[in-house]
Write a protein that holds these residues in place. Sequence first.
Motif, PDB file in Angstrom:
ATOM      1  N   VAL A  21       0.562  -0.983   0.002  1.00 36.28           N
ATOM      2  CA  VAL A  21      -0.157  -0.037   0.203  1.00 36.28           C
ATOM      3  C   VAL A  21       0.965   1.384   0.172  1.00 36.28           C
ATOM      4  N   MET A  22       0.217   2.353  -1.001  1.00 41.91           N
ATOM      5  CA  MET A  22       0.574   3.156  -0.727  1.00 41.91           C
ATOM      6  C   MET A  22       0.289   4.108  -0.195  1.00 41.91           C
ATOM      7  N   VAL A  23       0.290   5.093  -0.275  1.00 38.26           N
ATOM      8  CA  VAL A  23      -0.473   6.681   1.376  1.00 38.26           C
ATOM      9  C   VAL A  23       0.247   8.068   0.559  1.00 38.26           C
ATOM     10  N   VAL A  24      -0.912   8.722  -0.487  1.00 45.71           N
ATOM     11  CA  VAL A  24      -0.381   9.555  -0.751  1.00 45.71           C
ATOM     12  C   VAL A  24      -1.332  10.998  -0.050  1.00 45.71           C
ATOM     13  N   ASP A  25      -1.195  11.875   0.866  1.00 47.04           N
ATOM     14  CA  ASP A  25      -1.640  12.848   1.817  1.00 47.04           C
ATOM     15  C   ASP A  25      -0.818  14.475   1.849  1.00 47.04           C
ATOM     16  N   ASP A  26      -1.119  14.947   1.543  1.00 46.57           N
ATOM     17  CA  ASP A  26      -0.297  16.371   1.964  1.00 46.57           C
ATOM     18  C   ASP A  26      -0.312  16.230   3.866  1.00 46.57           C
ATOM     19  N   SER A  27      -0.635  15.723   4.536  1.00 51.05           N
ATOM     20  CA  SER A  27      -0.766  16.260   6.018  1.00 51.05           C
ATOM     21  C   SER A  27       0.220  14.815   6.207  1.00 51.05           C
ATOM     22  N   VAL A  28       0.998  15.316   6.856  1.00 48.13           N
ATOM     23  CA  VAL A  28       1.845  14.312   7.382  1.00 48.13           C
ATOM     24  C   VAL A  28       1.395  13.185   8.434  1.00 48.13           C
ATOM     25  N   VAL A  29       0.850  14.251   9.698  1.00 50.33           N
ATOM     26  CA  VAL A  29      -0.400  13.609  10.556  1.00 50.33           C
ATOM     27  C   VAL A  29      -0.937  11.805   9.895  1.00 50.33           C
ATOM     28  N   ILE A  30      -1.743  12.560   9.030  1.00 49.61           N
ATOM     29  CA  ILE A  30      -2.770  11.635   8.423  1.00 49.61           C
ATOM     30  C   ILE A  30      -2.009  10.733   7.861  1.00 49.61           C
ATOM     31  N   ARG A  31      -0.975  10.856   7.132  1.00 45.47           N
ATOM     32  CA  ARG A  31      -0.176   9.375   6.474  1.00 45.47           C
ATOM     33  C   ARG A  31       0.739   9.017   7.247  1.00 45.47           C
ATOM     34  N   GLY A  32       0.601   9.702   8.363  1.00 44.42           N
ATOM     35  CA  GLY A  32       1.775   8.791   9.981  1.00 44.42           C
ATOM     36  C   GLY A  32       0.470   7.883   9.717  1.00 44.42           C
ATOM     37  N   LEU A  33      -1.153   8.110  10.524  1.00 42.96           N
ATOM     38  CA  LEU A  33      -1.660   8.108  10.797  1.00 42.96           C
ATOM     39  C   LEU A  33      -2.576   6.139  10.244  1.00 42.96           C
ATOM     40  N   ILE A  34      -2.374   6.885   9.191  1.00 40.62           N
ATOM     41  CA  ILE A  34      -2.847   5.242   7.793  1.00 40.62           C
ATOM     42  C   ILE A  34      -1.827   4.647   7.733  1.00 40.62           C
ATOM     43  N   GLY A  35      -0.632   4.975   7.992  1.00 41.95           N
ATOM     44  CA  GLY A  35       0.279   4.131   7.387  1.00 41.95           C
ATOM     45  C   GLY A  35       0.879   3.101   8.507  1.00 41.95           C
ATOM     46  N   ARG A  36       0.419   3.792   9.921  1.00 46.45           N
ATOM     47  CA  ARG A  36      -0.215   3.123  11.341  1.00 46.45           C
ATOM     48  C   ARG A  36      -1.301   1.591  11.356  1.00 46.45           C
ATOM     49  N   TRP A  37      -1.775   1.876  11.035  1.00 43.99           N
ATOM     50  CA  TRP A  37      -2.910   1.815  10.852  1.00 43.99           C
ATOM     51  C   TRP A  37      -2.867   0.606  10.282  1.00 43.99           C
ATOM     52  N   ASN A  52       2.967  14.733  -2.295  1.00 44.60           N
ATOM     53  CA  ASN A  52       1.881  14.979  -3.093  1.00 44.60           C
ATOM     54  C   ASN A  52       1.547  13.945  -4.222  1.00 44.60           C
ATOM     55  N   GLY A  53       0.600  14.116  -5.041  1.00 46.94           N
ATOM     56  CA  GLY A  53       0.619  13.396  -6.363  1.00 46.94           C
ATOM     57  C   GLY A  53       1.833  13.027  -7.162  1.00 46.94           C
ATOM     58  N   GLN A  54       3.283  14.480  -7.228  1.00 47.85           N
ATOM     59  CA  GLN A  54       3.963  14.209  -8.543  1.00 47.85           C
ATOM     60  C   GLN A  54       5.354  13.610  -7.623  1.00 47.85           C
ATOM     61  N   LEU A  55       5.427  13.342  -6.453  1.00 47.76           N
ATOM     62  CA  LEU A  55       6.155  12.021  -5.664  1.00 47.76           C
ATOM     63  C   LEU A  55       5.634  10.717  -5.880  1.00 47.76           C
ATOM     64  N   SER A  63       8.133   1.476  -5.878  1.00 48.06           N
ATOM     65  CA  SER A  63       7.142   0.834  -4.582  1.00 48.06           C
ATOM     66  C   SER A  63       6.495  -0.046  -5.325  1.00 48.06           C
ATOM     67  N   ASN A  64       6.134  -0.198  -6.307  1.00 45.45           N
ATOM     68  CA  ASN A  64       5.197  -1.566  -7.137  1.00 45.45           C
ATOM     69  C   ASN A  64       4.153  -1.865  -5.936  1.00 45.45           C
ATOM     70  N   GLY A  79      -4.370  15.122  -6.627  1.00 46.83           N
ATOM     71  CA  GLY A  79      -5.348  13.791  -6.820  1.00 46.83           C
ATOM     72  C   GLY A  79      -5.786  12.949  -8.080  1.00 46.83           C
ATOM     73  N   MET A  80      -6.353  14.511  -8.289  1.00 50.60           N
ATOM     74  CA  MET A  80      -7.057  14.168 -10.037  1.00 50.60           C
ATOM     75  C   MET A  80      -5.800  14.043 -11.387  1.00 50.60           C
ATOM     76  N   THR A  81      -5.267  15.214 -11.029  1.00 52.43           N
ATOM     77  CA  THR A  81      -4.245  15.199 -11.739  1.00 52.43           C
ATOM     78  C   THR A  81      -3.355  13.680 -11.535  1.00 52.43           C
ATOM     79  N   ALA A  82      -3.172  13.102 -10.062  1.00 52.72           N
ATOM     80  CA  ALA A  82      -2.075  12.451 -10.497  1.00 52.72           C
ATOM     81  C   ALA A  82      -2.444  10.879 -11.240  1.00 52.72           C
ATOM     82  N   LEU A  83      -4.376  10.883 -10.819  1.00 50.26           N
ATOM     83  CA  LEU A  83      -4.277  10.022 -11.427  1.00 50.26           C
ATOM     84  C   LEU A  83      -4.481   9.019 -12.873  1.00 50.26           C
ATOM     85  N   PRO A  84      -4.565   9.319 -13.432  1.00 49.46           N
ATOM     86  CA  PRO A  84      -4.454   8.957 -14.579  1.00 49.46           C
ATOM     87  C   PRO A  84      -3.145   8.937 -14.742  1.00 49.46           C
ATOM     88  N   LEU A  85      -2.414   9.620 -14.658  1.00 55.41           N
ATOM     89  CA  LEU A  85      -0.817   9.404 -14.377  1.00 55.41           C
ATOM     90  C   LEU A  85      -0.143   7.915 -13.952  1.00 55.41           C
TER      91      LEU A  85
END
Length: 391
Positions: A21-37, A52-55, A63-64, A79-85
Motif C-alpha cells: 500500500v502507498m499512502v498519498v496525502d499532504d498531511s503528515v499527521v494523516i500519512r502517519g496515522l493511516i500508515g500505522r493502521w 503530493n501526487g508528483q512524488l 515501490s510497486n 489527486g485527480m491529476t495524478a490518478l491517470p498518470l
Amino acid sequence: MTLASQPASHGAATVTDPVRVMVVDDSVVIRGLIGRWIDADPALAVVATHRNGQLAVDDIERSNPDVVVLDIEMPVMDGMTALPLMLAKRRDLVVVMASTLTRRNAEISLKALSLGAQEYVPKPESSANVTTSVDFRRDLIDKVKSLGMRKRDRAAGIRRPMRAETAAGAAAAPAAARAATRPTGHTATFTLRPYASVKPRVLAIGSSTGGPQALQALFRDIGSSLREVPVLVTQHMPPTFTAILAEHISKAAMCPAAEATDGVLLKPGHIYVAPGGKHMVVEKTAAGVVARLNEDPPVNFCRPAVDPLFDSVAKAYGSATLAIVLTGMGSDGANGARAIAASGGSIIAQDEKSSVVWGMPGAAAHTGQCSDVLALSEIGPKITRILGGRR
C-alpha cells in the motif's frame, strides 16, 4: 509490517504476501496515522508515503504498490491529476480516493471512479476527527484489504471459498430450488429458482463497492423500460454522495431520480435513492406504497443498508418484486434476497467476473434463492425483457 525502506521486487507477488500500500496525502499527521493502521494489519504493508501526487507518480514503478490511498487536494500535483498518470504506468493498480465530505470533493470522487479509481473513502473534516473515527479506520482498512486481495486473486486465477455462514445458507435452499442448477459464467454452478410468473411492479437494487459505476452502466441499459415501475436504490454511501449519485443516475437513465424523502408516494418511471445515513424502506398505505426513512441502527455495518429495503419490498409487493444485487463487499442483501424469494419474488445477482468485489452478489448467489447470476452487461437486457412481460 512496513516495507517502505525496501525497493520493490518486480517478480509476481504471491497471494500470501502482504498487500502493498502507498499512502498519498499532504498531511503528515494523516500519512502517519493511516500508515500505522495499515501496518497493524498483518495482511497489509506500507511500501511508501508521499505528500503530493508528483512524488507518488514518480515512485509508482519503484515501490510497486498494489493499492494507493490517494488524497484529492494536495500541492504541486493533486489527486485527480495524478490518478491517470498512475494508471498509465500501472493499469492493474487499485486506487482508493480519500477526501473530506464536501459536495465538491464528492463530485470529484465520483468523477475519479469514472476515470479508473475503484473506491472512495470519505475522511472526517479534521485531523482530530480522523484520529478518533472508528468508522473511518474500519472502512479504509476493509476496502484496502478487500480490493488488494481481489487484485492478487484475479492475477493468480484464485477463487476464495465462500464463508461458512454463506455456505450454510446455500445448503438450506429448498429442494425445489436445488433441483434447478446450472453453471453461470466462469465462476461456479449455482442453485437457481424459477422467475416469478407475475410481472414485476417494482425494481429494487442494492450495491456497494464498485456500485456507482455499475449503476450508471445498468441505468443506461434499462432507462427506457422503467416507465411502468418505481425503482428503489440502496448504495452504501455517505450523505452528500447519494444526492450526487442520484443526479448521475438520472442522466444515465434519462428519467427522474432523486434521494427519497420520507412519505413520498412511489411513482412508476421514478428512481428513489436511499439518502446517506438513513435506511430506506417501503410501506403500504391507503394512497399507495410510500418510502419511509429512518435512522435505526446500522445493518451489516451500513446505513443505508440493502436488507431492510429488500425485506420491506417483499412485504409490500410480494411476488411482483424484482431485485438486483450488484457488486459490493460483505453480505448485505443476502437475507433480504431470502425474504424476497420467500414472498415469491425474483432476484438477479451480478456475477464474479464483472464485479469489482464479489461479496454481496456472491452471498446472494450462494443462498440458492436467485433466479439468475449474470454479467453486468447481461443484467440490463434481462431486466428489460422481464419488465416487458418476457423472460
